[in-house]
Every structure is written in structure tokens, then in C-alpha cells.
Design an enzyme around this catalytic site. Sequence first.
Site, PDB file in Angstrom:
ATOM      1  N   HIS A 301      49.498  43.339  51.307  1.00 53.75           N
ATOM      2  CA  HIS A 301      49.282  41.970  50.856  1.00 53.75           C
ATOM      3  C   HIS A 301      50.040  41.783  49.542  1.00 53.75           C
ATOM      4  CE1 HIS A 301      47.261  38.434  49.244  1.00 53.75           C
ATOM      5  NE2 HIS A 301      46.635  38.254  50.378  1.00 53.75           N
ATOM      6  N   HIS A 344      40.511  43.511  42.736  1.00 58.18           N
ATOM      7  CA  HIS A 344      41.359  43.722  41.571  1.00 58.18           C
ATOM      8  C   HIS A 344      40.707  43.229  40.290  1.00 58.18           C
ATOM      9  CE1 HIS A 344      42.220  39.591  42.793  1.00 58.18           C
ATOM     10  NE2 HIS A 344      42.809  39.358  41.646  1.00 58.18           N
ATOM     11  N   GLU A 350      41.572  33.623  36.120  1.00 52.46           N
ATOM     12  CA  GLU A 350      41.791  32.899  37.363  1.00 52.46           C
ATOM     13  C   GLU A 350      40.662  31.892  37.598  1.00 52.46           C
ATOM     14  OE1 GLU A 350      42.251  35.673  40.572  1.00 52.46           O
ATOM     15  OE2 GLU A 350      43.522  37.021  39.402  1.00 52.46           O
ATOM     16  N   HIS A 375      37.193  33.840  37.335  1.00 52.89           N
ATOM     17  CA  HIS A 375      37.233  35.284  37.139  1.00 52.89           C
ATOM     18  C   HIS A 375      38.100  35.518  35.908  1.00 52.89           C
ATOM     19  CE1 HIS A 375      36.668  35.101  41.728  1.00 52.89           C
ATOM     20  NE2 HIS A 375      35.491  35.252  41.142  1.00 52.89           N
ATOM     21  N   HIS A 381      36.954  41.315  40.947  1.00 51.87           N
ATOM     22  CA  HIS A 381      36.630  40.363  42.013  1.00 51.87           C
ATOM     23  C   HIS A 381      37.474  40.674  43.234  1.00 51.87           C
ATOM     24  CE1 HIS A 381      39.952  38.632  39.700  1.00 51.87           C
ATOM     25  NE2 HIS A 381      40.307  37.943  40.774  1.00 51.87           N
TER      26      HIS A 381
END
Length: 469
Positions: A301, A344, A350, A375, A381
Site C-alpha cells: 500500500h 502507523h 491528520e 490523529h 492509528h
Amino acid sequence: MPSSQFAQCKEKYRYLNGFNSYHESEAIEGALPIGANSPQNPPYGLYAEKLSGTAFTAPRHENQQTWLYRILPSCGHSNFEPRESSTYNTNPENKPYEKIHHIPNQLRWDPFDLDETVDWVHSLHLVAGAGDPTMKTGIGIYIFAAGKDMDAHEAFYSADGDFLIVPQHGVLDIQTEMGHLLVRPNEICVIPRGIKYRVTLPQGPVRGYILELYQGHFTLPELGPIGSNCLANARDFQAPVASFEEDTTSTWHILCKFAGHLFSAAQTHTPFDVVSWHGLYYPYKYDLGRFNTIGSVSFDHPDPSIYTVLTAQSDHPGTAIADFVIFPPRWLVAEDTFRPPWYHRNTMSEFMGLIHGQYDAKTGGGFQPAGASLHNVMAGHGPDATTHEKASNVELRPSKVGEGSMAFMFESCLMVGVTEWGLEKCKKVQKDYNAESWEPLKPHFKRPEGREDVGNGVKGAEGKEGDKN
């Protein structure tokens, strides 16, 4: 795709196309001077007025200025006076009894309420932010929820920063000095610092999100090895064409957001009297459905930065004061890969919102359209337990995720604090966010049989400097 379908609200305005393109527009033929910016007598008895979005001496590739040719200049108004200063405040650090809370917890909000009792200006609620508009540093993150048109003789501008507006519900009809913008859910618009505008609601109540950028301006991200196209293409950004009113007798009120506080001045002419303009500093909109998504076609990803629409870089290249990132419908084909975002912790903060649909990394139901999450710096998270379980066991075939969905993220290198309104007064913070999302995660570790642990040295003996083992 490749563009959104707006069956419920068709476009009614014309636009100029191109991001950071030098545009010119005139509502009456011949209203733009030829070969000069400030002739002794501009065409048709207009006044020339320069609007500077950057310092005069900013590097050419950063310089943003626009020349306006209008019936009366902007300076013709009474003194600005504080208005509703006891209740309207979007810079809490200026008040000792209101403050920004810097906390490491992951936060998530239920959908914010619509409010049919207020207009655009009074619907603005600062949820989180960092920095100080008086120093032109940082960002502010807002929720708007309005149910009334602005007064027919009112206009608003922010001296604090550029507004990046993300509608979630309803339609915004925005009259700006340069012309009109119609902005619907799945579109965004940017109204730069200082540009005056008026918001009406042709289809009733509206709700959405705003990222205010106190420093610099938004640009398109560099494409690097991607090449010269993809992500948000410059040709798909739309700027208004000149459109003016002729009113030099009515009393207008100009509302100004200055250092987070609201001020008002009166004038006897409309601010929307720009007959022609040319330059690089103007409002614009963009259809998120036109975003050309890039992703992995082998394994793993990629970082979410691959979905960046707009960015505002700090003085350290590659580190953004603000990124606007989206998670549009897209195909996932990566082999032998955990396809949702990995778990991560990030040096960036964020703030996420959901315009419609369901975000593919949060399928448990707690992240809803018109809600949000934050976050902050180094807060761990990732996918909730339900999503992790499903993604770890699903058969990996090519699959399309996010159909009918659009999530987005305001990302910043700054540590983002939360206001009293965002933390308590709005009454939308989910107290069980962690308990619902990640506490149900179960350990799957199994110690392999017949294998000893690899110790730091020889088992049963003390290690020695230079010991071969």
C-alpha cells in the site's frame, strides 16, 4: 468518473480553466486596458485597483497579483468596528478563558449538526488549529453549518488566510469580486485571503469543512517520477469570469475576519462592481471526481501522499504546512498485500472528514459523513478491528473500493490543538473511539515450534567484547 455527476444541481456559470494560470476576463468588451495596468483614465471611467496576494518582490514563480477594474475602489468605506466580539471568535488564544487544548489522544466526532438559524459567517466554528494568523503562520480547521443566505447587502472576507472549502451537504452559490462559483458536494473551492464574497444557499441548509491556510498559498504537488500528468491536473481547475453589479446608492456592510475576530464597515456601493480583471490571484474550484488516482500495481500500500490534491509547503521542501488529500473510488490490485492503510504513527497531524459513503479503512460505522477524526503527531492509528480482520482473510482479487464514497484529509506538519468548542461545546466527540476501533484487536502471534530465541550473545554465558559469538 472522470467527472462527478451533479444531477440535483446543474452548473449555471461559465469558468476559466487552469491552475495558477494567468487569466483575464471582462464583463463588457473593452473594459480591460491594453498594454498597461494603470492608465491615466481606465476604460469606461473605471478605477484600477491592485490586489496583492504576495509581496511585490516575491519570486516570479510565487508572485500572485491581480488588477481589478471597478466602478469604485475598495477603500471607500467607514471605519471597521468590532462586531459581536463577545461571541464570535475564531482565534481562542486571544482570550484567557478560551484556549487550544494540545492532547495526544486520538479523537473522532459524530456528524456535526446542521444549523438553519445562521448564515455563512456565523456558522463558522474553529475545531482545531495551530499557529497564529497575526504572524501568518499555521492553519485553522473549521466546521460550517448554515441555513440562511447572507444578507443581500453583506459581503465577507478573511484577512487571516486562504479558505479551502469542502462542502458535505447542500450547495454553495458564491458571489466573489471576480465572479460567481457554484460549489457542490464532491467539489472544493479556494477563496484566497482578502477576496470578498457573499454566500447564498439555493438548495437549503449547507454543511462542510474548511481548512484556512495562514501562510503562503496552495499549489499542486510535485509529480516527480510520475511525470507530467495525473493526480489533480491543472486544466481541471476553474476560475470565475467577470460579473458585476452597478449599485452606488445602497448601504452595504463589509464583514472582515481579522486576527480571528469579526469586524464590520459600512459603504454606499456594492463590493461586487469589478467589470474586468486580469492576474494570478483569484478564487477557484475543482471537481474531486476528476482526480486521476495513482496506486500500486504490484505489491504494498503506497503512502497516502499519493492522493494529494493541493499542498502548501513549509520552508523545508517535502514537509507541508497543509496538504489536502482525498481517498476517491479506486481499484486495488496489489498481490500478497494488506490492502487498507497500514497501522502507523506519523510526524504529521491528520484531520479526516467524510463527504459521503463509507471510508474503506473504517467500516465499523463510527466514521460517518459529516463527522471527523484527528490523529495528532505520533498518535497511533490505522484500520479498525473489523476492517483488519476482513482484509487479513479476504481473497485477493482486483477489487474497487470507495464507490459512492469520498473521504479526505487535512494533513499538517504542525501539532494541531483542539478548541473548547471542538472538544466540549459541540458535544460530538466519541468517548469510546479507541474502545470501538482498536481495543478489540487480538494478538495472533504464535511462537514457532523447535526454534530457540536468538539471544544477545551465547546462551548461558556472559558476552565479551570482541566475542565471535
